[in-house]
Write an enzyme that holds these catalytic residues in place. Sequence first.
Site, PDB file in Angstrom:
ATOM      1  N   LYS A 203      85.550  45.999  20.799  1.00 21.78           N
ATOM      2  CA  LYS A 203      84.902  47.197  21.340  1.00 21.78           C
ATOM      3  C   LYS A 203      85.972  48.108  21.933  1.00 21.78           C
ATOM      4  O   LYS A 203      86.962  47.628  22.492  1.00 21.78           O
ATOM      5  CB  LYS A 203      83.920  46.807  22.450  1.00 21.78           C
ATOM      6  CG  LYS A 203      82.848  47.843  22.703  1.00 21.78           C
ATOM      7  CD  LYS A 203      81.696  47.690  21.729  1.00 21.78           C
ATOM      8  CE  LYS A 203      80.579  48.655  22.022  1.00 21.78           C
ATOM      9  NZ  LYS A 203      79.403  48.396  21.177  1.00 21.78           N
TER      10      LYS A 203
ATOM     11  N   ALA B  88      69.094  47.876  23.838  1.00 23.07           N
ATOM     12  CA  ALA B  88      70.147  48.057  24.850  1.00 23.07           C
ATOM     13  C   ALA B  88      71.063  46.841  24.923  1.00 23.07           C
ATOM     14  O   ALA B  88      70.580  45.709  25.070  1.00 23.07           O
ATOM     15  CB  ALA B  88      69.515  48.332  26.207  1.00 23.07           C
ATOM     16  N   ASN B  89      72.367  47.061  24.804  1.00 21.52           N
ATOM     17  CA  ASN B  89      73.337  45.984  24.947  1.00 21.52           C
ATOM     18  C   ASN B  89      73.398  45.531  26.396  1.00 21.52           C
ATOM     19  O   ASN B  89      73.217  46.322  27.309  1.00 21.52           O
ATOM     20  CB  ASN B  89      74.729  46.476  24.528  1.00 21.52           C
ATOM     21  CG  ASN B  89      74.864  46.593  23.024  1.00 21.52           C
ATOM     22  OD1 ASN B  89      74.588  45.654  22.293  1.00 21.52           O
ATOM     23  ND2 ASN B  89      75.268  47.775  22.564  1.00 21.52           N
TER      24      ASN B  89
ATOM     25  N   LYS C 155      77.123  38.864  17.986  1.00 22.27           N
ATOM     26  CA  LYS C 155      76.253  39.636  17.082  1.00 22.27           C
ATOM     27  C   LYS C 155      76.643  39.428  15.620  1.00 22.27           C
ATOM     28  O   LYS C 155      75.813  39.154  14.758  1.00 22.27           O
ATOM     29  CB  LYS C 155      76.350  41.126  17.440  1.00 22.27           C
ATOM     30  CG  LYS C 155      75.375  41.990  16.681  1.00 22.27           C
ATOM     31  CD  LYS C 155      75.543  43.475  16.999  1.00 22.27           C
ATOM     32  CE  LYS C 155      75.418  43.788  18.451  1.00 22.27           C
ATOM     33  NZ  LYS C 155      75.273  45.243  18.701  1.00 22.27           N
TER      34      LYS C 155
ATOM     35  N   PRO D 194      80.579  54.343  15.841  1.00 20.33           N
ATOM     36  CA  PRO D 194      79.991  55.091  16.953  1.00 20.33           C
ATOM     37  C   PRO D 194      79.328  54.160  17.983  1.00 20.33           C
ATOM     38  O   PRO D 194      78.906  53.068  17.644  1.00 20.33           O
ATOM     39  CB  PRO D 194      78.916  55.966  16.283  1.00 20.33           C
ATOM     40  CG  PRO D 194      79.005  55.700  14.823  1.00 20.33           C
ATOM     41  CD  PRO D 194      79.828  54.491  14.596  1.00 20.33           C
TER      42      PRO D 194
ATOM     43  N   LEU E 280      64.442  57.196  24.392  1.00 17.44           N
ATOM     44  CA  LEU E 280      63.932  57.688  23.103  1.00 17.44           C
ATOM     45  C   LEU E 280      65.024  58.412  22.333  1.00 17.44           C
ATOM     46  O   LEU E 280      64.823  59.495  21.803  1.00 17.44           O
ATOM     47  CB  LEU E 280      62.721  58.594  23.351  1.00 17.44           C
ATOM     48  CG  LEU E 280      61.591  57.878  24.108  1.00 17.44           C
ATOM     49  CD1 LEU E 280      60.586  58.878  24.644  1.00 17.44           C
ATOM     50  CD2 LEU E 280      60.908  56.855  23.208  1.00 17.44           C
ATOM     51  N   GLY E 281      66.195  57.804  22.281  1.00 13.83           N
ATOM     52  CA  GLY E 281      67.315  58.381  21.542  1.00 13.83           C
ATOM     53  C   GLY E 281      67.293  57.961  20.086  1.00 13.83           C
ATOM     54  O   GLY E 281      66.223  57.776  19.490  1.00 13.83           O
TER      55      GLY E 281
HETATM   56  N1  LIG Z   1      72.632  53.261  17.874  1.00 14.66           N
HETATM   57  C1  LIG Z   1      72.778  52.029  17.449  1.00 14.66           C
HETATM   58  O1  LIG Z   1      72.848  51.751  16.248  1.00 14.66           O
HETATM   59  C2  LIG Z   1      72.820  50.891  18.452  1.00 14.66           C
HETATM   60  C3  LIG Z   1      73.155  49.613  17.995  1.00 14.66           C
HETATM   61  C4  LIG Z   1      73.164  48.554  18.891  1.00 14.66           C
HETATM   62  C5  LIG Z   1      72.861  48.775  20.231  1.00 14.66           C
HETATM   63  N2  LIG Z   1      72.553  50.032  20.648  1.00 14.66           N
HETATM   64  C6  LIG Z   1      72.217  50.226  22.070  1.00 14.66           C
HETATM   65  O2  LIG Z   1      70.881  50.707  22.154  1.00 14.66           O
HETATM   66  C7  LIG Z   1      70.759  51.628  23.239  1.00 14.66           C
HETATM   67  C8  LIG Z   1      70.215  52.946  22.708  1.00 14.66           C
HETATM   68  O3  LIG Z   1      71.108  53.441  21.730  1.00 14.66           O
HETATM   69  P1  LIG Z   1      70.925  54.898  21.110  1.00 14.66           P
HETATM   70  O4  LIG Z   1      71.893  55.002  19.996  1.00 14.66           O
HETATM   71  O5  LIG Z   1      69.469  55.155  20.870  1.00 14.66           O
HETATM   72  O6  LIG Z   1      71.423  55.789  22.323  1.00 14.66           O
HETATM   73  P2  LIG Z   1      71.055  57.324  22.606  1.00 14.66           P
HETATM   74  O7  LIG Z   1      72.106  57.791  23.541  1.00 14.66           O
HETATM   75  O8  LIG Z   1      70.781  58.062  21.354  1.00 14.66           O
HETATM   76  O9  LIG Z   1      69.654  57.215  23.382  1.00 14.66           O
HETATM   77  C9  LIG Z   1      69.538  56.672  24.665  1.00 14.66           C
HETATM   78  C10 LIG Z   1      68.327  57.333  25.320  1.00 14.66           C
HETATM   79  O10 LIG Z   1      68.070  56.684  26.561  1.00 14.66           O
HETATM   80  C11 LIG Z   1      67.786  57.690  27.528  1.00 14.66           C
HETATM   81  N3  LIG Z   1      68.060  57.099  28.836  1.00 14.66           N
HETATM   82  C12 LIG Z   1      69.256  56.880  29.426  1.00 14.66           C
HETATM   83  N4  LIG Z   1      69.074  56.282  30.615  1.00 14.66           N
HETATM   84  C13 LIG Z   1      67.737  56.122  30.774  1.00 14.66           C
HETATM   85  C14 LIG Z   1      66.920  55.559  31.787  1.00 14.66           C
HETATM   86  N5  LIG Z   1      67.440  55.040  32.901  1.00 14.66           N
HETATM   87  N6  LIG Z   1      65.579  55.552  31.618  1.00 14.66           N
HETATM   88  C15 LIG Z   1      65.036  56.085  30.491  1.00 14.66           C
HETATM   89  N7  LIG Z   1      65.759  56.647  29.496  1.00 14.66           N
HETATM   90  C16 LIG Z   1      67.094  56.650  29.647  1.00 14.66           C
HETATM   91  C17 LIG Z   1      68.651  58.857  27.130  1.00 14.66           C
HETATM   92  O11 LIG Z   1      68.159  60.072  27.676  1.00 14.66           O
HETATM   93  C18 LIG Z   1      68.525  58.812  25.614  1.00 14.66           C
HETATM   94  O12 LIG Z   1      67.394  59.540  25.156  1.00 14.66           O
HETATM   95  C19 LIG Z   1      72.156  51.728  23.862  1.00 14.66           C
HETATM   96  O13 LIG Z   1      72.225  50.808  24.933  1.00 14.66           O
HETATM   97  C20 LIG Z   1      73.075  51.272  22.745  1.00 14.66           C
HETATM   98  O14 LIG Z   1      74.269  50.675  23.237  1.00 14.66           O
HETATM   99  C21 LIG Z   1      72.509  51.087  19.787  1.00 14.66           C
END
Ligand SMILES: NC(=O)c1ccc[n+]([C@@H]2O[C@H](COP(=O)([O-])OP(=O)(O)OC[C@H]3O[C@@H](n4cnc5c(N)ncnc54)[C@H](O)[C@@H]3O)[C@@H](O)[C@H]2O)c1
Length: 348
Positions: A76, A260-261, A64, A115, A181-182
């Site tokens: 990590k 999603a990673n 990345k 985070p 939808l996080g």
């Molecule tokens: N936050 C970042 O800046 C960032 C950066 C790079 C990668 N990511 C990756 O992106 C993904 C989302 O990150 P985020 O920060 O939004 O996480 P988050 O925890 O805020 O949101 C994840 C959402 O996915 C939902 N969820 C979990 N399992 C599910 C399923 N099986 N079906 C449907 N919904 C499901 C959860 O309820 C939650 O609302 C993660 O895999 C994370 O590793 C995030």
Amino acid sequence: MALPEWDGELTSVRYDRGTGAWFVIGVHSTRLGPASGGTRAMVYPSPGDAVADARRLAGAMTLKMAVAGLPMGGGKSVIALPAPRAELGEATWRRILEIHAANLELLGGNYTTGPDVGTCSADMDVLAGLTPHVFGRSVAAGGPGSSGPMTALGVFAAIRAGVAEAGFDGVDGLRVLVQGLGAVGADVARLAADAGAKLIVTDVDPARCAAVADELGAEVVGTGAVTTRECDVLVPCATGGLITAEVAETLPIAVVAGAANNLLADPYAAEVLRRRGIVHAPDFVANAGGAIHLVGREVLGWSADAVADRTRAIGDTLTGVFADARTHGTTTVTAAQDLAARTLTGEH
Ligand SMILES: NC(=O)c1ccc[n+]([C@@H]2O[C@H](COP(=O)([O-])OP(=O)(O)OC[C@H]3O[C@@H](n4cnc5c(N)ncnc54)[C@H](O)[C@@H]3O)[C@@H](O)[C@H]2O)c1
């Protein structure tokens, strides 16, 4: 614990009897600069699974950073919790952060964390009181705040690039299914809705799903429908491992681009997607906006506008990756890995 071979530089593993937590830090590469990557805190089936996850995620961070053109290596942290975080008392969680900070100190700046799943800016504020090797403090604590919005901006740039590669005119009118939808997924959904997409959403948290659906007028589907529902663009923003080779054989979509990673559960899935003509934006390219945000703001001194510009450029990077994959008849993952390798060996 028998550990398999790994091409990374260092793995630190510590068990703390008092909290019952395992602490793993994987430093995959410091070739381009000090390693960086978030802290994931969750329950794992075994300590070995936590080590494997830390190593896999650290390797993805190396790719990345290299593809995003950032002067950082890949690392990590994984904290394997004895129970879900919500069930741990405040004192136990505080102690876990203290031990994690001590481990970060031992690495002496060769690795900086931020985070990730299971940790947030407020946790980084606590860590930052104990060690300087922390990115992503809250705005209130003088940090750059959540990386979610920039990750979402980058994912949306990836969607646009993928849609163009698939031969569509733009996102307007396309069926876009956002899974999760996080912090990231909700913002991607907003950007897609603004661009005129017909939005379909799903989340394991029904309240969160209903709130986003109400706000954006989206259709809600069950979480099980995510790999079977016909749509133009699938946007995985939940957890990794969604697409196995078997799932890739039947996915009824034209484009997959998400946050999603480790989206592919099986490396061969990339080849299945290529053979079926599905445009696949590799996760470590599409989701780099968060890393650009943290490194750009905290290491390189970029303005918020500069960070947003660099994040939007993820779309141009992907357009190049798609073209390379077409030219050489490879998967987009191979094309993006080759791009990272050229950067890591100084050929780029
Ligand atoms: N936050 C970042 O800046 C960032 C950066 C790079 C990668 N990511 C990756 O992106 C993904 C989302 O990150 P985020 O920060 O939004 O996480 P988050 O925890 O805020 O949101 C994840 C959402 O996915 C939902 N969820 C979990 N399992 C599910 C399923 N099986 N079906 C449907 N919904 C499901 C959860 O309820 C939650 O609302 C993660 O895999 C994370 O590793 C995030």
